[in-house]
Design an enzyme around this catalytic site. Sequence first.
Site, short mmCIF file in Angstrom:
data_model
loop_
_atom_site.label_atom_id
_atom_site.label_comp_id
_atom_site.label_asym_id
_atom_site.label_seq_id
_atom_site.Cartn_x
_atom_site.Cartn_y
_atom_site.Cartn_z
N LYS A 111 40.02 -18.01 -19.11
CA LYS A 111 40.69 -19.31 -19.03
C LYS A 111 41.01 -19.84 -20.42
O LYS A 111 41.99 -20.55 -20.60
CB LYS A 111 39.85 -20.31 -18.24
CG LYS A 111 39.87 -20.01 -16.75
CD LYS A 111 39.77 -21.25 -15.90
CE LYS A 111 40.07 -20.92 -14.45
NZ LYS A 111 39.65 -21.91 -13.51
N LYS A 193 43.08 -9.39 -10.42
CA LYS A 193 42.79 -10.11 -9.17
C LYS A 193 43.94 -11.05 -8.78
O LYS A 193 44.65 -11.56 -9.66
CB LYS A 193 41.48 -10.89 -9.28
CG LYS A 193 41.53 -12.07 -10.22
CD LYS A 193 40.29 -12.95 -10.09
CE LYS A 193 40.45 -14.16 -11.01
NZ LYS A 193 39.37 -15.11 -10.99
N LYS A 196 45.28 -18.01 -8.34
CA LYS A 196 46.06 -19.24 -8.16
C LYS A 196 46.89 -19.55 -9.40
O LYS A 196 47.92 -20.16 -9.33
CB LYS A 196 45.12 -20.43 -7.99
CG LYS A 196 44.31 -20.45 -6.77
CD LYS A 196 43.44 -21.72 -6.77
CE LYS A 196 42.09 -21.42 -6.14
NZ LYS A 196 41.19 -22.54 -6.02
P1 TYM Z 1 37.59 -20.63 -7.09
O1 TYM Z 1 38.06 -21.96 -6.63
O2 TYM Z 1 38.25 -20.02 -8.29
O3 TYM Z 1 37.68 -19.57 -5.93
C1 TYM Z 1 37.17 -19.84 -4.63
C2 TYM Z 1 36.56 -18.59 -4.02
O4 TYM Z 1 37.55 -17.57 -3.90
C3 TYM Z 1 37.07 -16.36 -4.47
N1 TYM Z 1 38.22 -15.60 -5.01
C4 TYM Z 1 38.54 -14.36 -4.63
N2 TYM Z 1 37.97 -13.51 -3.76
C5 TYM Z 1 38.57 -12.30 -3.59
N3 TYM Z 1 39.70 -11.93 -4.25
C6 TYM Z 1 40.30 -12.76 -5.13
N4 TYM Z 1 41.41 -12.37 -5.77
C7 TYM Z 1 39.71 -14.04 -5.36
N5 TYM Z 1 40.04 -15.09 -6.15
C8 TYM Z 1 39.11 -16.05 -5.91
C9 TYM Z 1 36.10 -16.81 -5.56
O5 TYM Z 1 35.19 -15.80 -5.93
C10 TYM Z 1 35.43 -17.98 -4.88
O6 TYM Z 1 34.38 -17.55 -4.03
N6 TYM Z 1 33.37 -21.60 -9.62
C11 TYM Z 1 33.93 -21.48 -8.28
C12 TYM Z 1 33.77 -22.78 -7.49
C13 TYM Z 1 32.36 -23.26 -7.45
C14 TYM Z 1 31.30 -22.67 -6.70
C15 TYM Z 1 30.16 -23.50 -7.00
C16 TYM Z 1 31.21 -21.59 -5.84
C17 TYM Z 1 31.88 -24.34 -8.12
N7 TYM Z 1 30.56 -24.47 -7.85
C18 TYM Z 1 28.92 -23.21 -6.43
C19 TYM Z 1 29.95 -21.31 -5.27
C20 TYM Z 1 28.83 -22.11 -5.57
C21 TYM Z 1 35.42 -21.19 -8.41
O7 TYM Z 1 36.03 -21.46 -9.42
O8 TYM Z 1 36.00 -20.68 -7.31
#
Ligand code: TYM
Length: 323
Positions: A111, A193, A196
């Site tokens: 990032k 991957k 978004k």
């Molecule tokens: P975020 O919002 O980036 O993504 C949400 C979830 O989607 C999964 N993900 C994917 N899985 C498979 N293939 C992909 N290409 C892909 N892109 C995203 C992510 O692994 C995630 O599970 N830090 C976290 C949010 C968060 C969180 C937490 C999660 C904040 N606090 C506590 C669990 C527990 C995040 O940025 O996810």
Amino acid sequence: MKRILSGIQPTGIIHLGNYFGAIHNWLALQKKFDCVFFIADLHALTVYQKPEELRRNTLNLLKIYLASGLNPDKHIIFRQSDVQEHIELGWILNCVTPIAELERMTQFKDKSKQHKENINAGLFTYPCLMAADILLYDTDFVPVGEDQVQHVELTRAIAQKFNNLYADILKLPQAKINKISARLKGLDNPEKKMSKSAASEYNYIALTDSADLIRKKIKKAVTDSGSEIKYGADRPAISNLMTIYSLTTGLDFSQIEKKFNGKGYADFKSDLAEQIVKFTQPIQKKFQAVSDDQAEKILSDGAERARKIAGQKMEQIKDAVGL
Ligand code: TYM
């Protein structure tokens, strides 16, 4: 009953990677576990968000949770910023987390390359807030995609350090990933991957994409050389598309190979597009049916329930720390 907890940032669209990497697995887990699901709006601030868009995206994400089948009657669903203990514990964990550990985080490195104009302190200490999210609820398992596993492992290390320093009161969580869907790749670049924040919208399929847009995106998706519908490590593009086919239909790879035996990419892609449309349409219909007021009500009920757990845990933590 063991507890699972997970969240997603409300930063725009939710793509098939988010859905299958996270939400889809939560649906199965909510039958067996006590669950806490939240919308990580504080995390979203690490990249500048227009205030009105952040508010809209937060409600939309809640609607996607509901449309997908998460159950707010049985489980806790809330907005992170409604429960102030996240920030409180986040600060305390900032004070036990070595900078060197944060510097190793892949998401921070990626990032800060992507947002050179805004490498803020929040982006750097993001994993401490994520650790707070998890540790406040005595979480056993954290179902996430592969890109978040490093953060969950750091959460364990932070909890261990806290327990050694103060008192043995933080539960060590474990990441839970679904091997097949843990890392969907970009449609325009199967080496990376699905994301978004990708430069082109042809990188991903959003859950809310129209049928026509889904068809267009799948048609444009890159393919490998050759023409066979066959899964393999040396064929990352078709393997990724077959993974999506498998996730949307429930067929395994050998069944898909059999179904498309003798056919080429064009046939496979047009069928894949229809399967995705068939999969996303019911979710889109339910999404449209939830009003903003209903969404707000669910968030405020969820926050009340979350505060009860987080408040108690925070008292214990403050006591241990000497606050
Ligand atoms: P975020 O919002 O980036 O993504 C949400 C979830 O989607 C999964 N993900 C994917 N899985 C498979 N293939 C992909 N290409 C892909 N892109 C995203 C992510 O692994 C995630 O599970 N830090 C976290 C949010 C968060 C969180 C937490 C999660 C904040 N606090 C506590 C669990 C527990 C995040 O940025 O996810």
